[in-house]
Enzyme design. Structure first.
Site, PDB file in Angstrom:
ATOM      1  CE  LYS A  35      -0.548   0.005   4.988  1.00  0.00           C
ATOM      2  NZ  LYS A  35      -1.318  -0.403   6.060  1.00  0.00           N
ATOM      3  NE  ARG A 133      -7.672   1.458  10.824  1.00  0.00           N
ATOM      4  CZ  ARG A 133      -6.464   1.484  10.373  1.00  0.00           C
ATOM      5  NH1 ARG A 133      -5.676   2.304  10.698  1.00  0.00           N
ATOM      6  NH2 ARG A 133      -5.873   0.237   9.718  1.00  0.00           N
ATOM      7  CE1 TYR A 262      13.405  33.098   1.718  1.00  0.00           C
ATOM      8  CE2 TYR A 262      13.687  30.398   1.984  1.00  0.00           C
ATOM      9  CZ  TYR A 262      13.462  31.716   1.016  1.00  0.00           C
ATOM     10  OH  TYR A 262      12.964  31.552  -0.200  1.00  0.00           O
ATOM     11  CG  MET A 335       9.133  24.810  -1.961  1.00  0.00           C
ATOM     12  SD  MET A 335       8.239  25.985  -3.104  1.00  0.00           S
ATOM     13  CE  MET A 335       7.554  27.089  -1.943  1.00  0.00           C
TER      14      MET A 335
END
Ligand code: PLP
Length: 394
Positions: A35, A133, A262, A335
């Site tokens: 998965k 669940r 930054y 980023m």
């Protein structure tokens, strides 16, 4: 050649598969849980490599994931573990994909769809024993058996449950869940149901409860070379198939007192070399799961960790490696760019840096290179949305 890529060693995955197999008493089967794109490793590549090793059972969470595996030519049995939508059932049934069922109202609908397609639908009954669940509760079993008896096009292939605390030291909850599972299964059998595949173990339970292996175990984490909890480390000989790498794309020598990034959060303490690598939080780098304390001891740990991080000391965080030596990030991760303070390690433009990139968070757009039988293959886009290994060796 890319400046940022991930190497996935399928030989390591196969090694892990064999280690797990060796711990199973035949005829217990190993279902490979692939998965979430095989936890980031690449579901198609991992499933195909395991199929070549003789693996016949695979599991995913959604029908969409299962269909991709089929379209890419995987012939083995595929179980969809999660809840599914009615509109996808016809296609799943036609493609021989097995479905987990956890709601009574699905049975007559599934029967109708199976009858229309002319194919038998193979089902695994999900039993709710303590995960909270999905799944059938004890009160629903009589109705479930009755509904199935009126559904000649549905075939029960198995029954399963999922442990909530398999990786925890206290065994009482898992034992309680297992007792409940066995009770539910025997009640269903007493009502005339045949249940060919009984399965309850994930990676943690596979390691800790060999007596619960039953007909099949569902393993994902261990195949990827990880242990489900630190306490399990070393209990199996596993290899990590995952290495994320970036090349140094900019280098500069700077004097003491140079600000980096930054908000100028980093200031060099001595004359040093700054190296830029093209990876950032948009690639999943530097992201960590949100720390929500799970108790007082945990709260204390998080406070210590965050306080240390405030002083620039990242406890427990994996280091970046340049020529096998640990290096630290300087300033904020951007980023798509990150600066490293490489100190006095001699290095050049284009040099490789190994980066700790969480596989389940790594951006799927980062190119993957697969290693199989010692050779490297590049993954290429075949058509929009589908990826597979290029046969061409690089
Ligand atoms: C994810 C999952 C597994 C595999 O769990 P691992 O701990 O990764 O081995 C098994 N069963 C179910 C139902 C799952 O959702």
């Amino acid at each position: 050649m890319a400046d940022l890529w991930i190497e996935v060693d399928l030989d390591a995955v196969i090694h892990n598969y064999q280690q797990i197999k060796a711990k199973l008493a035949p005829p217990c089967r190993l279902m490979a849980v692939v998965k979430a794109d095989a936890y980031g490793l690449g579901a198609v590549e991992v499933a195909k490599a395991l199929a070549e090793e003789g693996c016949e059972f695979f599991a995913v969470t959604t029908i969409a994931e299962a269909l991709i595996l089929r379209q890419e030519g995987l012939e083995g049995r595929i179980l969809v573990l999660g809840p599914t939508s009615q509109e996808d059932w016809a296609e799943a049934v036609t493609q021989g994909i097995e479905l987990a069922v956890s709601q009574l109202s699905w049975i007559p609908h599934l029967e109708e769809i199976a009858a229309q397609t002319g194919c038998k639908a193979l089902l695994h009954l999900k039993l709710e024993t303590g995960m909270g669940r999905t799944g059938f509760t004890g009160e629903q079993l009589t109705d479930l058996a009755a509904a199935l008896q009126q559904a000649p096009n549905l075939e029960v292939a198995g029954a399963f449950t999922h442990f909530a605390r398999g990786a925890q030291r206290d065994r009482s909850y898992t034992r309680w869940q297992f007792a409940k599972y066995q009770d539910y299964v025997s009640r269903l059998e007493d009502m005339g149901l045949k249940i060919p595949l009984k399965h309850v173990c994930n990676s943690a339970a596979f390691l800790d409860y060999p007596e619960y292996h039953l007909d099949m175990v569902r393993v994902g984490t261990l195949l990827g070379g990880h242990f489900p909890a630190p306490a399990f480390a070393g209990t199996l000989d596993l290899r990590d198939p995952w290495t994320a790498k970036a090349r140094i794309v900019h280098l500069q020598n700077v004097p003491k007192g140079t600000y980096v990034g930054y908000q100028s959060l980093y200031k060099s303490k001595r004359e040093t070399t700054l190296a830029v690598i093209p990876v950032g939080y948009a690639d999943g780098f530097g992201l960590e799961p949100k720390l929500v304390p799970q108790g007082l001891f945990d709260l204390a740990k998080i406070i210590v960790k965050n306080t240390a991080a405030f002083f620039g000391l990242h406890l427990g965080r994996e280091k970046l490696l340049l020529k096998g030596q640990p290096v630290s990030t300087a300033g904020k991760i951007g980023m798509q760019l990150t600066v490293l303070d490489v100190g006095r390690i001699p290095c050049q433009l284009g040099e490789e840096v190994v980066i700790p990139l969480r596989r389940t968070l790594a951006n799927p757009r980062i190119p993957r290179i697969y290693k199989k039988n010692g050779k490297f293959y590049r993954k290429r886009v075949v058509q929009e949305g589908f990826l597979s290994i290029n046969e061409e060796c690089i």
